[in-house]
Scaffold this motif. Structure first.
Motif, PDB file in Angstrom:
ATOM      1  N   TYR A  71       0.699  -1.156  -0.069  1.00 40.44           N
ATOM      2  CA  TYR A  71       0.237  -0.280  -0.096  1.00 40.44           C
ATOM      3  C   TYR A  71       0.500   1.099  -0.216  1.00 40.44           C
ATOM      4  O   TYR A  71       0.463   2.392  -0.500  1.00 40.44           O
ATOM      5  CB  TYR A  71      -0.686  -0.116   1.250  1.00 40.44           C
ATOM      6  N   GLN A 285      -9.144  -2.461  -5.789  1.00 45.58           N
ATOM      7  CA  GLN A 285      -9.090  -2.497  -3.920  1.00 45.58           C
ATOM      8  C   GLN A 285      -7.555  -1.799  -3.689  1.00 45.58           C
ATOM      9  O   GLN A 285      -7.994  -1.190  -2.103  1.00 45.58           O
ATOM     10  CB  GLN A 285      -9.327  -3.576  -3.552  1.00 45.58           C
ATOM     11  N   ALA A 289      -6.915   1.220  -1.509  1.00 43.63           N
ATOM     12  CA  ALA A 289      -6.446   1.216   0.531  1.00 43.63           C
ATOM     13  C   ALA A 289      -5.079   1.919  -0.405  1.00 43.63           C
ATOM     14  O   ALA A 289      -4.559   2.533   1.371  1.00 43.63           O
ATOM     15  CB  ALA A 289      -5.829  -0.363   0.370  1.00 43.63           C
ATOM     16  N   GLN A 316      -5.904  -3.560   8.897  1.00 39.19           N
ATOM     17  CA  GLN A 316      -6.507  -4.572   7.943  1.00 39.19           C
ATOM     18  C   GLN A 316      -6.765  -5.402   8.573  1.00 39.19           C
ATOM     19  O   GLN A 316      -7.317  -6.508   8.561  1.00 39.19           O
ATOM     20  CB  GLN A 316      -6.527  -4.570   6.578  1.00 39.19           C
ATOM     21  N   GLN A 334     -13.331 -11.395   6.680  1.00 38.93           N
ATOM     22  CA  GLN A 334     -13.887 -11.183   5.186  1.00 38.93           C
ATOM     23  C   GLN A 334     -14.356  -9.378   4.840  1.00 38.93           C
ATOM     24  O   GLN A 334     -14.630  -9.203   4.283  1.00 38.93           O
ATOM     25  CB  GLN A 334     -14.874 -11.559   4.794  1.00 38.93           C
ATOM     26  N   ARG A 336     -12.399  -7.247   6.249  1.00 38.25           N
ATOM     27  CA  ARG A 336     -11.260  -6.184   5.950  1.00 38.25           C
ATOM     28  C   ARG A 336     -11.730  -4.450   5.100  1.00 38.25           C
ATOM     29  O   ARG A 336     -10.948  -4.138   5.513  1.00 38.25           O
ATOM     30  CB  ARG A 336      -9.688  -6.800   6.220  1.00 38.25           C
ATOM     31  N   GLU A 337     -12.162  -4.882   4.701  1.00 35.40           N
ATOM     32  CA  GLU A 337     -12.237  -3.555   3.157  1.00 35.40           C
ATOM     33  C   GLU A 337     -12.814  -2.312   3.832  1.00 35.40           C
ATOM     34  O   GLU A 337     -12.779  -1.794   3.630  1.00 35.40           O
ATOM     35  CB  GLU A 337     -13.117  -4.301   1.955  1.00 35.40           C
ATOM     36  N   THR A 340     -10.946  -0.602   5.430  1.00 35.40           N
ATOM     37  CA  THR A 340     -10.438   0.399   4.782  1.00 35.40           C
ATOM     38  C   THR A 340     -10.979   1.739   4.615  1.00 35.40           C
ATOM     39  O   THR A 340     -10.908   3.146   4.865  1.00 35.40           O
ATOM     40  CB  THR A 340     -10.379  -0.115   3.737  1.00 35.40           C
TER      41      THR A 340
END
Length: 364
Positions: A71, A285, A289, A316, A334, A336-337, A340
Motif C-alpha cells: 500500500y 482495491q 486502500a 486491516q 472478510q 477487512r475492506e 479501509t
C-alpha cells in the motif's frame, strides 16, 4: 405586555447560549468516545476468550506489515502527484495493474522454460524492470493525454477525468487479457519461510518489506538531494515562481508521474507474487486502500505515505480479528475492506490533514 417582552428576552438569551455551544466539538467527542468504547469492548472480549494463539497474532502482524508495505508503494504515487498538481490520480491503481500484467507474461514464459528457477535473481530483476517500465509508460501517457490538457481547469474536472481514465484502463485490460484471473508463478527460492527470531515468516513477505523500505529510502534521498528532486519541491511549493526561476514545470510533472509509475510497477510484482494471481480488476482495491493510506499519513508527504500504508495494513490485518471476533461476527476477516473505508471516513472527520499533516481540511 412587559411580562411577555421579558419572556421573549429570556428565550433569546437561552437560544444565544445554545448557539454559542461548540456543537461540532461536542459531537466529535461523543462519537470518539463511542468508537473507542466499541473497540475496547470488542478487543477485551476477543482477548478474554483467547480466540487466537500467539502464533496467529504474529502472522496477522507480519501479513499486515507486508500488505501495508505494498500500500505504501502505491500511496507514494498518489502523494507525489498530489504534492505537485493538487489532484488525486484515481487511475493510479490501474497503472499498478498494468505493471503486474506486463511482468506476468515474462514470469509465465520464464517459468515454462525453467529460467525462473535457474536464475531467480536475474529473472526477478527483469520482471521488475518490465513492470516498472510499463507502469511508468502508462502513467506518463495518462499525464500527457488525460491530465495536461486540463491543467488550468477547476479541480473537479481532472478528478472526474481520473475516474473515467480508471474505468477506461480497467476495461481495456479486460478486453486484452480477459476477465478470468491468471496464476502468477514465483521462483522456488521465494516459496516457504525463513526462521526469524524463532518465528517462521514467509519469504515473500520479508522480500516485500525489504523492497518497500529500500524504495522509500531511495525516493526520499532522490527528492532531498538531487537537482530533479529540488525542482519537484520547488514546483510543489509554487509552480509559477518555479517556472520564472527556470524550472521546466512540464518536465517535472512528467518525471513525477514516471516515478509514481516506477513505484507502482514494483508494487505490482510484489502484490502478484504475494497473492499469486493477476486480473483486470486487481488495481481497484489496492488503489482505494493506498489512497486511504496516503490520506491517513498526510497526503503530499512521502513519510506520511509510508506510515499510512503500514498503519492501514496493520489495521486491516488486526482490526477484524481483534474487534469483530469479540462480538461473535462470523468470518470477521472478510470485512477487512470495510475497515479501509471506515478508516478513511474517520480520518476525514477527526484529522483531515492526516498523521503528518496539519489536521485541517484543505478547501477544494
Amino acid at each position: 405586555m412587559s411580562t411577555a417582552t421579558g419572556g421573549d428576552a429570556t428565550r433569546d438569551v437561552r437560544m444565544g447560549r445554545l448557539e454559542r455551544l461548540p456543537w461540532r466539538t461536542i459531537i466529535l467527542v461523543v462519537l470518539a468516545v463511542l468508537i473507542l468504547a466499541t473497540i475496547a469492548i470488542g478487543a477485551y472480549r476477543t482477548l478474554a476468550e483467547d480466540a487466537y494463539s500467539g502464533d496467529a497474532w504474529r502472522d496477522f502482524i507480519v501479513l499486515g506489515l507486508a500488505q501495508g508495505a505494498i500500500y505504501a508503494l502505491i500511496a507514494l504515487g498518489y502523494t507525489l502527484v498530489y504534492g505537485i498538481l493538487r489532484m488525486i490520480n484515481f487511475a493510479h491503481g490501474e497503472v499498478f495493474m498494468f505493471g503486474a500484467f506486463a511482468s506476468y507474461f515474462f514470469a509465465s514464459a520464464y517459468s515454462a522454460s525453467g529460467f525462473l528457477d535457474r536464475q531467480p535473481l536475474l529473472a526477478l530483476t527483469i520482471l521488475l524492470v518490465v513492470a516498472m517500465a510499463t507502469s511508468a509508460g502508462v502513467a506518463m501517457l495518462l499525464e500527457r493525454v488525460a491530465y495536461r490538457p486540463l491543467r488550468g481547469a477547476p479541480r473537479l474536472v481532472p478528478l472526474i477525468t481520473a475516474i473515467g481514465a480508471s474505468l477506461f484502463l480497467q476495461n481495456t485490460a479486460r478486453g486484452f487479457f480477459g476477465a478470468s484471473p491468471r496464476g502468477y508463478r514465483k521462483p522456488e527460492f521465494l516459496q516457504g519461510s525463513w526462521t526469524i527470531l524463532g518465528s517462521d515468516v514467509a519469504k515473500i513477505r520479508v522480500v516485500v518489506l525489504l523492497t518497500a523500505a529500500l524504495a522509500v529510502i531511495a525516493l526520499s534521498l532522490f527528492v532531498a538531494r538531487t537537482k530533479t528532486g529540488r525542482s519537484m519541491r520547488a514546483v510543489a511549493e509554487d509552480s509559477e515562481i518555479a517556472s520564472l526561476m527556470g524550472v521546466n514545470v512540464d518536465g517535472v510533472i512528467v518525471t513525477t508521474f514516471a516515478i509514481g509509475g516506477l513505484l507502482a510497477g514494483i508494487a505490482g510484482v510484489l502484490y502478484a507474487m504475494t497473492f499469486e494471481q493477476v486480473n483486470f480488476f486487481m488495481g481497484f482495491q489496492p488503489g482505494i486502500a493506498a489512497f486511504t493510506a496516503a490520506v491517513l499519513g498526510g497526503i503530499g508527504s512521502i513519510a506520511g505515505a509510508a506510515i499510512g500504508g503500514l498503519s492501514l495494513g496493520l489495521l486491516q490485518a488486526l482490526g477484524p480479528s481483534l474487534i469483530l471476533t469479540g462480538y461473535h461476527i462470523p468470518s470477521p476477516f472478510q470485512l477487512r475492506e470495510a475497515f479501509t473505508f471506515l478508516v478513511l471516513v474517520l480520518v476525514l472527520i477527526f484529522r483531515p490533514g492526516g498523521i503528518l499533516g496539519t489536521g485541517e481540511a484543505e478547501k477544494v
